[in-house]
Design a protein around this motif. Structure first.
Motif, PDB file in Angstrom:
ATOM      1  N   LEU A 307       0.630  -1.191   0.054  1.00 32.13           N
ATOM      2  CA  LEU A 307      -0.002   0.109   0.003  1.00 32.13           C
ATOM      3  C   LEU A 307       0.935   1.111   0.105  1.00 32.13           C
ATOM      4  O   LEU A 307       1.807   1.363   0.730  1.00 32.13           O
ATOM      5  CB  LEU A 307      -0.910  -0.063   1.301  1.00 32.13           C
ATOM      6  CG  LEU A 307      -1.922  -1.226   1.248  1.00 32.13           C
ATOM      7  CD1 LEU A 307      -2.762  -0.696   2.610  1.00 32.13           C
ATOM      8  CD2 LEU A 307      -2.999  -0.901   0.275  1.00 32.13           C
ATOM      9  N   GLU A 308       0.429   2.216  -0.839  1.00 32.50           N
ATOM     10  CA  GLU A 308       1.146   3.377  -0.896  1.00 32.50           C
ATOM     11  C   GLU A 308       0.202   4.651  -0.204  1.00 32.50           C
ATOM     12  O   GLU A 308      -0.962   4.206  -0.004  1.00 32.50           O
ATOM     13  CB  GLU A 308       1.532   3.828  -2.334  1.00 32.50           C
ATOM     14  CG  GLU A 308       2.384   2.831  -3.109  1.00 32.50           C
ATOM     15  CD  GLU A 308       3.819   2.900  -2.510  1.00 32.50           C
ATOM     16  OE1 GLU A 308       4.161   3.873  -1.792  1.00 32.50           O
ATOM     17  OE2 GLU A 308       4.621   1.908  -2.742  1.00 32.50           O
ATOM     18  N   ILE A 309       0.738   5.705   0.340  1.00 35.21           N
ATOM     19  CA  ILE A 309      -0.046   6.841   0.800  1.00 35.21           C
ATOM     20  C   ILE A 309      -0.380   7.586  -0.793  1.00 35.21           C
ATOM     21  O   ILE A 309       0.192   8.426  -1.121  1.00 35.21           O
ATOM     22  CB  ILE A 309       0.780   7.729   1.563  1.00 35.21           C
ATOM     23  CG1 ILE A 309       1.243   6.632   2.940  1.00 35.21           C
ATOM     24  CG2 ILE A 309      -0.220   8.774   2.006  1.00 35.21           C
ATOM     25  CD1 ILE A 309       2.147   7.344   3.607  1.00 35.21           C
ATOM     26  N   VAL A 402     -20.201  -3.571  -1.469  1.00 34.62           N
ATOM     27  CA  VAL A 402     -19.593  -2.383  -1.282  1.00 34.62           C
ATOM     28  C   VAL A 402     -18.315  -2.459  -0.210  1.00 34.62           C
ATOM     29  O   VAL A 402     -18.318  -3.020   0.561  1.00 34.62           O
ATOM     30  CB  VAL A 402     -20.423  -1.229  -0.888  1.00 34.62           C
ATOM     31  CG1 VAL A 402     -21.123  -1.717   0.578  1.00 34.62           C
ATOM     32  CG2 VAL A 402     -19.887   0.198  -1.048  1.00 34.62           C
ATOM     33  N   GLY A 403     -17.319  -1.772  -0.957  1.00 33.29           N
ATOM     34  CA  GLY A 403     -15.845  -1.560  -0.144  1.00 33.29           C
ATOM     35  C   GLY A 403     -15.423  -0.305  -0.264  1.00 33.29           C
ATOM     36  O   GLY A 403     -16.016   0.810  -0.772  1.00 33.29           O
ATOM     37  N   GLU A 408      -4.181   1.423  -5.604  1.00 36.59           N
ATOM     38  CA  GLU A 408      -3.215   0.468  -6.210  1.00 36.59           C
ATOM     39  C   GLU A 408      -4.184  -0.875  -6.367  1.00 36.59           C
ATOM     40  O   GLU A 408      -3.700  -1.966  -6.282  1.00 36.59           O
ATOM     41  CB  GLU A 408      -2.106  -0.218  -5.006  1.00 36.59           C
ATOM     42  CG  GLU A 408      -1.359   1.024  -4.776  1.00 36.59           C
ATOM     43  CD  GLU A 408      -0.301   1.642  -5.933  1.00 36.59           C
ATOM     44  OE1 GLU A 408      -0.222   0.703  -6.853  1.00 36.59           O
ATOM     45  OE2 GLU A 408      -0.139   2.744  -6.032  1.00 36.59           O
ATOM     46  N   GLY A 409      -5.615  -0.741  -6.575  1.00 38.82           N
ATOM     47  CA  GLY A 409      -6.303  -1.638  -6.923  1.00 38.82           C
ATOM     48  C   GLY A 409      -6.734  -2.503  -5.784  1.00 38.82           C
ATOM     49  O   GLY A 409      -7.255  -3.725  -5.913  1.00 38.82           O
ATOM     50  N   LEU A 410      -6.505  -1.933  -4.603  1.00 41.09           N
ATOM     51  CA  LEU A 410      -7.178  -2.780  -3.306  1.00 41.09           C
ATOM     52  C   LEU A 410      -8.148  -2.084  -2.828  1.00 41.09           C
ATOM     53  O   LEU A 410      -8.394  -0.828  -2.826  1.00 41.09           O
ATOM     54  CB  LEU A 410      -5.783  -2.696  -2.337  1.00 41.09           C
ATOM     55  CG  LEU A 410      -4.567  -3.417  -2.997  1.00 41.09           C
ATOM     56  CD1 LEU A 410      -3.360  -3.451  -2.006  1.00 41.09           C
ATOM     57  CD2 LEU A 410      -4.776  -4.932  -3.062  1.00 41.09           C
ATOM     58  N   VAL A 420     -13.836 -12.001   7.443  1.00 40.33           N
ATOM     59  CA  VAL A 420     -13.504 -11.077   8.263  1.00 40.33           C
ATOM     60  C   VAL A 420     -13.166  -9.788   7.504  1.00 40.33           C
ATOM     61  O   VAL A 420     -12.877  -9.591   6.331  1.00 40.33           O
ATOM     62  CB  VAL A 420     -12.380 -11.304   9.167  1.00 40.33           C
ATOM     63  CG1 VAL A 420     -12.484 -12.254   9.982  1.00 40.33           C
ATOM     64  CG2 VAL A 420     -10.940 -11.502   8.441  1.00 40.33           C
ATOM     65  N   VAL A 421     -13.257  -8.522   7.981  1.00 42.88           N
ATOM     66  CA  VAL A 421     -12.840  -7.269   7.429  1.00 42.88           C
ATOM     67  C   VAL A 421     -11.492  -7.396   7.243  1.00 42.88           C
ATOM     68  O   VAL A 421     -10.599  -7.730   7.961  1.00 42.88           O
ATOM     69  CB  VAL A 421     -13.376  -6.020   8.639  1.00 42.88           C
ATOM     70  CG1 VAL A 421     -12.693  -4.791   8.039  1.00 42.88           C
ATOM     71  CG2 VAL A 421     -14.571  -6.085   8.752  1.00 42.88           C
ATOM     72  N   ARG A 422     -11.214  -7.227   6.027  1.00 37.58           N
ATOM     73  CA  ARG A 422      -9.863  -7.464   5.581  1.00 37.58           C
ATOM     74  C   ARG A 422      -9.457  -6.542   4.090  1.00 37.58           C
ATOM     75  O   ARG A 422     -10.374  -5.845   3.651  1.00 37.58           O
ATOM     76  CB  ARG A 422      -9.395  -8.673   5.133  1.00 37.58           C
ATOM     77  CG  ARG A 422     -10.405  -9.489   4.075  1.00 37.58           C
ATOM     78  CD  ARG A 422      -9.937 -10.788   4.013  1.00 37.58           C
ATOM     79  NE  ARG A 422     -11.005 -11.504   2.862  1.00 37.58           N
ATOM     80  CZ  ARG A 422     -10.842 -11.544   1.739  1.00 37.58           C
ATOM     81  NH1 ARG A 422      -9.805 -10.991   1.122  1.00 37.58           N
ATOM     82  NH2 ARG A 422     -11.596 -12.181   1.090  1.00 37.58           N
ATOM     83  N   ILE A 423      -8.325  -6.465   3.875  1.00 34.64           N
ATOM     84  CA  ILE A 423      -7.938  -5.670   2.620  1.00 34.64           C
ATOM     85  C   ILE A 423      -7.749  -6.764   1.517  1.00 34.64           C
ATOM     86  O   ILE A 423      -7.366  -8.028   1.716  1.00 34.64           O
ATOM     87  CB  ILE A 423      -6.480  -5.140   2.686  1.00 34.64           C
ATOM     88  CG1 ILE A 423      -6.468  -4.226   3.648  1.00 34.64           C
ATOM     89  CG2 ILE A 423      -5.899  -4.850   1.544  1.00 34.64           C
ATOM     90  CD1 ILE A 423      -5.117  -3.549   4.266  1.00 34.64           C
ATOM     91  N   GLY A 424      -8.410  -6.375   0.201  1.00 33.52           N
ATOM     92  CA  GLY A 424      -8.454  -7.335  -1.054  1.00 33.52           C
ATOM     93  C   GLY A 424      -8.507  -6.714  -2.133  1.00 33.52           C
ATOM     94  O   GLY A 424      -8.410  -5.328  -2.179  1.00 33.52           O
ATOM     95  N   GLU A 425      -8.237  -7.543  -3.304  1.00 33.67           N
ATOM     96  CA  GLU A 425      -8.330  -6.649  -4.449  1.00 33.67           C
ATOM     97  C   GLU A 425      -9.869  -6.438  -4.894  1.00 33.67           C
ATOM     98  O   GLU A 425     -10.549  -7.093  -4.762  1.00 33.67           O
ATOM     99  CB  GLU A 425      -7.754  -7.641  -5.497  1.00 33.67           C
ATOM    100  CG  GLU A 425      -6.239  -8.218  -5.180  1.00 33.67           C
ATOM    101  CD  GLU A 425      -5.757  -9.117  -6.379  1.00 33.67           C
ATOM    102  OE1 GLU A 425      -6.633  -9.428  -7.379  1.00 33.67           O
ATOM    103  OE2 GLU A 425      -4.567  -9.441  -6.186  1.00 33.67           O
TER     104      GLU A 425
END
Length: 436
Positions: A307-309, A402-403, A408-410, A420-425
């Protein structure tokens, strides 16, 4: 004696099943805490044995075995917590203090508060899930807390080669448990914020890192970047002292000691500060805790290193993400969550977005993904900013999911039952809408 990894996993699974299934499923409210305590005691003894067994495995097998048993232990933790009534599960209260450091011109640059989670601290971060109990040196820090800091830990970890993101994360876990915001505790010595800066040190290193027009010692971006600069300055100085023969020792250990006790303490001692009680009871254990926790944070931060800022992210967009990150690892619950937070023990997809938008910007969204689609304006997905909402799983009535877009496509989202609540593509069919 060698241990077969598959046998170890099967044995652990059976033991966990016995622990959980051995508890009556219907537990009276007044008995729940006592039953949970008993299960945790029995689990603790089991986990100690499993940890030793993992250590005896060949190096190539340890990582995979640890991953499987970690997942099993998380299921056990969920079963234990389910025994407690909702109002009986609360974060630890109180703040521990260690040492007050030096006095005079080389006064302690930062104060140390042992990481506990007090209901008086805001923003409040959920107490679970935390790092695997199989990692004996891992601090009890929620993944959501680390996730909020992760982009800035990554950025600060590139200032110099010696100070990495996991080092900074381990330091912040020891300093103040990642607690931030105007009500974060101040040490008795007057050290402030998640990086525990003394006011004089903050005047030198405190800068506006996130472009919001102020250097906020109680924030996230500004203290993390300040810590990175301070540590790198100390690293370079100690490297020079070592070349000059003025100090000896491991550079990272001495740099961490300087953060706690001051550069002068390192120079006067010719290495690791020694000779004063504070150095023995505070500084040396402080360095040891950080070094011991670093491997755990290497694993914990790995999902966030991509992940970038985003440069185009608005301040509100970042706040929306931070609010969602607070609950990474919380279970998906159909119909769960609202503007007040999780309900029924978790969030569904639109419950998470409802909470995050309201907590960050005071925006009250309709409750479902289908109705949230009609708020704001649609933007092309390739022009989406961090904090925008992304919609997918299109059906006759509209989007079924919905997310919150991260860049970066995430995205961060609550996917489905059992997850669970998480980071995904981002899904291939997703479309974006800008709300803030």
């Amino acid at each position: 004696m060698s241990v077969d990894p598959s046998s170890l996993v099967v044995t652990l699974g059976a033991a966990v099943g016995a622990l959980v299934l051995g508890v009556a499923p219907q537990v009276e409210v007044e008995q729940a805490a006592a039953v949970s305590h008993t299960v945790q005691e029995r689990a603790g003894r089991l986990l100690e044995g499993v940890s030793a067994a993992i250590d005896s495995l060949p190096p190539g097998a340890q990582a995979s075995a640890e991953q499987v048993v970690t997942e099993t232990s998380e299921r056990l933790q969920a079963e234990i917590e389910a025994l407690l009534p909702e109002d009986a599960v609360s974060p630890d209260e109180g703040v521990g203090e260690s040492g007050v450091g030096e006095t005079g011109s080389d006064a302690k640059q930062v104060g140390t508060i042992e990481p506990t989670y007090s209901t008086a601290v805001t923003p409040m971060l959920p107490p679970a899930p935390s790092i695997s109990p199989f990692t004996s040196t891992a601090p009890d820090v929620p993944i959501g807390a680390v996730a909020v800091f992760a982009p800035w830990l990554k950025k600060a970890g590139t200032i110099c080669d010696g100070i990495t993101a996991p080092v900074l994360a381990a330091l912040y876990s020891v300093e103040n448990g990642f607690r931030y915001g105007p009500e974060a505790p101040v040490s008795p010595a007057g050290a402030l914020g998640p990086g525990q800066f003394m006011p004089g040190t903050w005047e030198i290193y405190g800068k506006d890192a996130d472009g919001d027009g102020k250097a906020d010692v109680f924030g996230i971006a500004d203290p993390v970047m300040a810590s990175g600069r301070l540590l790198c300055d100390d690293w370079n100085l100690i490297e020079q002292w070592k070349k000059d023969g003025r100090v000896v020792g491991d550079t990272l250990s001495l740099t961490l000691a300087a953060y706690n006790a001051g550069r002068g303490a390192v120079l006067r001692s010719g290495g690791m500060p020694s000779g004063l009680p504070d150095y023995e009871i505070e500084t040396k254990p402080y360095v040891g805790k950080i070094l011991a926790a670093r491997p755990a944070f290497e694993r914990m931060l790995s999902p966030f290193m991509a992940l970038e800022i985003p440069a185009q992210a608005s301040d509100l967009g970042q706040q929306v993400i931070e609010q969602a990150f607070r609950y990474l690892g919380l279970p998906y619950v159909w119909g769960g969550g609202n503007i007040q937070g999780p309900t029924g023990g978790g969030f569904d997809c639109s419950g998470l977005t409802s909470f995050a938008l309201h907590a960050a910007a005071g925006i009250v969204l309709p409750r479902t993904s289908e109705t949230q689609w009609h708020v704001g304006i649609e933007v092309p997905l390739d022009q989406a900013h961090a904090g925008d909402l992304v919609f997918g799983n299109w059906q006759t009535g509209g989007p079924g999911h919905v997310g919150i877009y991260l860049g970066e496509g995430l995205m961060v989202h609550a996917p489905t039952t059992g997850d669970v609540v998480r980071i995904g593509e981002v899904f291939p069919d997703m479309r974006a809408r800008r709300i803030v």
